[in-house]
Design a protein around this motif. Structure first.
Motif, short mmCIF file in Angstrom:
data_model
loop_
_atom_site.label_atom_id
_atom_site.label_comp_id
_atom_site.label_asym_id
_atom_site.label_seq_id
_atom_site.Cartn_x
_atom_site.Cartn_y
_atom_site.Cartn_z
N UNK A 133 55.18 -17.20 25.45
CA UNK A 133 54.56 -16.79 26.71
C UNK A 133 55.60 -16.67 27.82
N UNK A 134 55.24 -15.86 28.81
CA UNK A 134 56.06 -15.69 30.01
C UNK A 134 57.47 -15.22 29.68
N UNK A 135 57.54 -14.17 28.87
CA UNK A 135 58.81 -13.52 28.58
C UNK A 135 58.68 -12.05 28.95
N UNK A 136 59.49 -11.19 28.37
CA UNK A 136 59.46 -9.76 28.69
C UNK A 136 59.33 -8.91 27.43
N UNK A 137 58.57 -9.39 26.46
CA UNK A 137 58.40 -8.67 25.20
C UNK A 137 57.49 -7.46 25.40
N UNK A 138 57.98 -6.29 24.98
CA UNK A 138 57.15 -5.08 25.03
C UNK A 138 56.92 -4.54 23.62
N UNK A 139 57.55 -5.15 22.65
CA UNK A 139 57.39 -4.75 21.26
C UNK A 139 57.30 -6.00 20.38
N UNK A 140 56.63 -5.85 19.26
CA UNK A 140 56.51 -6.97 18.32
C UNK A 140 57.40 -6.75 17.10
N UNK A 141 58.32 -5.82 17.20
CA UNK A 141 59.30 -5.64 16.13
C UNK A 141 60.07 -6.95 16.00
N UNK A 142 60.35 -7.36 14.80
CA UNK A 142 61.05 -8.61 14.58
C UNK A 142 60.13 -9.76 14.22
N UNK A 143 58.83 -9.57 14.33
CA UNK A 143 57.88 -10.64 14.03
C UNK A 143 57.60 -10.78 12.53
N UNK A 144 57.87 -9.74 11.77
CA UNK A 144 57.55 -9.77 10.32
C UNK A 144 58.19 -10.94 9.60
N UNK A 145 59.26 -11.45 10.12
CA UNK A 145 59.96 -12.55 9.45
C UNK A 145 59.15 -13.85 9.45
N UNK A 146 58.15 -13.95 10.31
CA UNK A 146 57.33 -15.16 10.39
C UNK A 146 56.06 -14.99 9.55
N UNK A 147 56.18 -15.04 8.26
CA UNK A 147 55.09 -14.73 7.33
C UNK A 147 53.93 -15.73 7.35
N UNK A 149 62.99 -15.10 29.37
CA UNK A 149 63.33 -13.69 29.61
C UNK A 149 63.64 -12.93 28.32
N UNK A 150 63.01 -13.31 27.24
CA UNK A 150 63.23 -12.66 25.95
C UNK A 150 62.62 -11.26 25.98
N UNK A 151 63.38 -10.27 25.49
CA UNK A 151 62.89 -8.89 25.43
C UNK A 151 62.65 -8.42 24.00
N UNK A 152 63.21 -9.14 23.03
CA UNK A 152 63.02 -8.77 21.63
C UNK A 152 63.23 -9.99 20.74
N UNK A 153 62.71 -9.88 19.53
CA UNK A 153 62.86 -10.96 18.55
C UNK A 153 63.90 -10.52 17.53
N UNK A 154 64.99 -11.25 17.48
CA UNK A 154 66.03 -10.99 16.50
C UNK A 154 65.81 -11.85 15.27
N UNK A 155 66.62 -11.65 14.26
CA UNK A 155 66.55 -12.48 13.05
C UNK A 155 66.81 -13.94 13.45
N UNK A 156 66.04 -14.84 12.86
CA UNK A 156 66.20 -16.26 13.14
C UNK A 156 66.76 -16.96 11.90
N UNK A 157 67.37 -18.12 12.08
CA UNK A 157 67.86 -18.87 10.92
C UNK A 157 66.72 -19.20 9.95
N UNK A 158 67.04 -19.30 8.68
CA UNK A 158 66.05 -19.53 7.63
C UNK A 158 65.14 -20.72 7.91
N UNK A 159 65.66 -21.75 8.53
CA UNK A 159 64.85 -22.95 8.76
C UNK A 159 63.65 -22.70 9.69
N UNK A 160 63.66 -21.58 10.41
CA UNK A 160 62.55 -21.26 11.32
C UNK A 160 61.55 -20.28 10.71
N UNK A 161 61.84 -19.74 9.55
CA UNK A 161 60.99 -18.69 8.97
C UNK A 161 59.61 -19.18 8.55
#
Length: 144
Positions: A29-43, A9-21
Motif C-alpha cells: 500500500x501507499x506506493x506508485x504501482x501502475x502495473x502488476x507485472x512482476x507479481x507472477x513470481x508470488x504463486x 515509492x515503489x513503481x514496479x516489482x522486480x525479481x525477489x530472492x527465492x526465500x520470498x517466493x
C-alpha cells in the motif's frame, strides 16, 4: 510468509530472492504501482494489499486471476475504484475473492455481476452509437 513494503515509492516489482517466493501475504500500500507485472513470481499469494497506488484499469486487476489462492484484495484509493460498478468488475474477474477493500464479498454481489455488467455493456454500446449519430448529424448540418 509475509512481505510488507509500504510507503516506499515503489513503481514496479522486480525479481525477489527465492526465500520470498512463498509469500502468502503481500502489503504494498501507499506506493506508485501502475502495473502488476512482476507479481507472477508470488504463486502462493492469498492476501494482497495494493491500496493507494496508481492502478487505473481492469486489465491489471484481471492479471490477478492467475493466483488460485487469492482471497483478500485491497485496492482502495486506486484510480480504478472510481469506475461505475467497480466492485462487480473485480468480483467477476476474481471469483474466488472473499474480501475486497476490507468488505466481505456477498453472494448477492456475485449474483448481480453478470446481469449488471451486461446491462452496463449494452448502455455503453447505445451511448457510443448515439455519439456516432450525433457526429453524422453535425456533418450533415454543416453541409446544408
Amino acid at each position: 510468509n509475509k512481505i510488507s513494503v509500504v510507503e516506499k515509492y515503489i513503481t514496479q516489482i522486480d525479481a525477489v530472492p527465492d526465500r520470498f517466493l512463498d509469500a502468502e501475504i503481500l502489503f504494498l500500500s501507499h506506493n506508485s504501482l501502475s502495473t502488476l507485472a512482476g507479481f507472477r513470481q508470488f504463486r502462493k499469494l492469498r492476501v494482497l494489499s495494493l491500496a493507494f497506488n496508481c492502478l487505473e484499469n481492469f486489465s491489471e486487476i484481471e492479471s490477478l486471476s492467475e493466483f488460485p489462492h487469492l482471497q483478500v484484495l485491497n485496492l482502495d484509493g486506486n484510480p480504478v475504484t472510481v469506475y461505475p460498478h467497480y466492485r462487480l468488475h473485480v468480483i467477476q474477474r476474481l471469483p474466488k475473492l472473499k474480501t475486497l477493500d476490507n468488505k466481505e464479498v456477498k453472494p448477492k454481489e456475485r449474483e448481480m455481476c453478470g446481469r449488471v455488467l451486461r446491462e452496463e455493456q449494452e448502455l455503453l454500446g447505445i451511448m457510443f452509437s448515439n455519439h456516432l449519430l450525433h457526429h453524422k448529424l453535425q456533418d450533415l448540418m454543416h453541409r446544408v
